[in-house]
Motif scaffolding. Sequence first.
Motif, short mmCIF file in Angstrom:
data_model
loop_
_atom_site.label_atom_id
_atom_site.label_comp_id
_atom_site.label_asym_id
_atom_site.label_seq_id
_atom_site.Cartn_x
_atom_site.Cartn_y
_atom_site.Cartn_z
N ILE A 134 69.99 -78.47 -34.79
CA ILE A 134 68.96 -78.90 -35.40
C ILE A 134 69.12 -78.10 -36.65
O ILE A 134 68.69 -78.48 -37.93
CB ILE A 134 67.67 -78.20 -34.41
N ARG A 151 75.91 -83.96 -38.97
CA ARG A 151 74.88 -83.57 -37.86
C ARG A 151 74.20 -84.69 -37.17
O ARG A 151 73.98 -84.59 -35.96
CB ARG A 151 73.64 -82.95 -38.82
N LEU A 181 74.12 -84.58 -33.06
CA LEU A 181 72.78 -84.95 -32.27
C LEU A 181 72.96 -86.20 -31.52
O LEU A 181 72.34 -86.14 -30.43
CB LEU A 181 71.59 -85.25 -33.34
N THR A 234 63.91 -77.47 -25.99
CA THR A 234 63.87 -77.93 -27.38
C THR A 234 64.14 -79.41 -27.25
O THR A 234 64.39 -79.89 -28.47
CB THR A 234 64.79 -77.06 -28.11
N MET A 279 61.88 -81.52 -29.97
CA MET A 279 62.27 -81.38 -31.17
C MET A 279 63.61 -82.08 -31.67
O MET A 279 63.64 -82.49 -32.80
CB MET A 279 62.36 -79.71 -31.63
N MET A 280 64.63 -81.84 -30.67
CA MET A 280 66.03 -82.49 -30.87
C MET A 280 65.83 -83.89 -31.22
O MET A 280 66.38 -84.73 -32.00
CB MET A 280 66.86 -82.20 -29.84
N ILE A 325 64.35 -85.13 -34.49
CA ILE A 325 65.58 -84.75 -35.47
C ILE A 325 66.27 -85.95 -35.32
O ILE A 325 66.77 -86.63 -36.34
CB ILE A 325 66.27 -83.40 -35.27
N TYR A 326 66.82 -86.24 -34.25
CA TYR A 326 67.79 -87.28 -34.10
C TYR A 326 67.12 -88.82 -34.47
O TYR A 326 67.98 -89.62 -35.10
CB TYR A 326 68.23 -87.36 -32.44
N PHE A 386 58.93 -74.29 -32.49
CA PHE A 386 60.12 -74.38 -32.57
C PHE A 386 60.97 -72.96 -32.90
O PHE A 386 62.04 -72.26 -32.57
CB PHE A 386 60.94 -75.36 -33.42
N HIS A 409 66.02 -81.94 -43.71
CA HIS A 409 65.88 -82.90 -42.49
C HIS A 409 64.63 -83.65 -43.22
O HIS A 409 64.84 -85.06 -43.19
CB HIS A 409 65.51 -82.40 -41.14
#
Length: 475
Positions: free
Chosen positions: A308, A316, A320, A334, A337-338, A341-342, A355, A381
Amino acid sequence: GWVAWCCTARVRAWRVSKIGAGLCTSAAAGQAAVKAPETVTVVSTLVSMADLAAQLDVIEKISTHAQKVEEFKKLAERLFAAPDIGQLTHFLARLSEDPPPQGEAVPTMISRQVLQDFTVLLFAPGVGLSRAQVKELGNLLLAKLKVRLSSFEEQFSAVSEKMADILQGEEDWKGAAELLSRIPLTSSQRHIEDEYKAKMYVRIAMLYLEDDDETNADTFVGRSHVIIGKSEFTNLEVKFQHQACRARIYDAKRKFQDAARHYYELSQVGKATVMAIMGEEAASQANLDEVIEAQNLDALTKAAICAILAPAGPERSRILAMLYKDERTQKIATYNMMQKIYMERVVRAPEIKQFEKSLRPHQMAITSDGLTVLQKAMIEHNLFAAAKMYNNITFVELGFFLHVESDKAEKIARNMILEDRIAGSIDQIDGMIYFAQGSGALSHWDGEISGACMAVNEISQYIADNHPQFVFAVE
């Protein structure tokens, strides 16, 4: 966690590595059979320093090598039976110095054997000396051996390890690391097994990491990597500790992509490695399945956090994707959150605040542009996500979207475009950023290939852990 347990030098149950074959060879090996021992009368009790000096003089007059060694050892045992710092110091001086304070120098072949036994007696449990006195004698012994290091390398190494154990117990990580780093591991005076070298290098690196000195830790991890990378190196415990050190060093240096990959590899540890680390006795008393699952999830959590925090971009995204396709990640704290992001979704302030609680101090450090590591990662991000949602956007609107000033938003976007992390162009006259919208088919295909490779890797690891007879080394 498991990675922390294996990486940290705080482990009180550190099993001190034994010197490999060839290191403990007696200096008297291969000597011809000795003559019948002479009859020598040695006073059995010590009253004063003069008595000690007299007994040393008597022993020195013995002509038979074996009996002289035996009498020196008996004298050392009597000294430790009722330890006196002054007498022990004088004994050390006579055995290790050349020339000694008084009398003739003891031959090196004899000194080596006697000082080796002296070391065992000094660091034995219940020796009758305080910790401070043991440290005082240990430091004195090291100082005297260092003067004649070429003659006493083996003894110097043994004392250094014992003294490092004491310093480690006092949480003097730097002192213990520096002490072990002085052991001559590349000397031509003796044969040293590669496994012993690797253990020492990894242990020194672990101690430096406890002292938050990743620079020196990286140096010794690099030295161990040369040895551990050999096909004939099979010590699973040292291999795991080496891998854990590398992950922590990458993490500390904010190389989060590399750290994430190494943590992910650590999250796939099997029973064979765990038993090598814990020891068979401890492993037999524990529920290995629960231990392995809990500690592997801890490593997986660290991998997700590092992924992350890694710079937004295609690299990245691949990491991910690898983590997201691992079903175990659904159990980590987490995960939500992951997932965002993914999925390249915009992350809001309350989610970032939540986070932040799972981060360690170095992951919240201030970067050169005045932002914390987390702030910079989240801004990049969200800019990466904006590139998927908009064809173009003004600097002012982008700054409002990212919650930063428009100039800073332009600078971040410019850097990401120059680094090929997003595709686009900047029109400074109109104050606009144009994002190039390509097909996502290639990225999807890349993710599918990555998932297939990870599945093959997991199957291979399972076979290696549970059916090692089917695994063969590839030259």
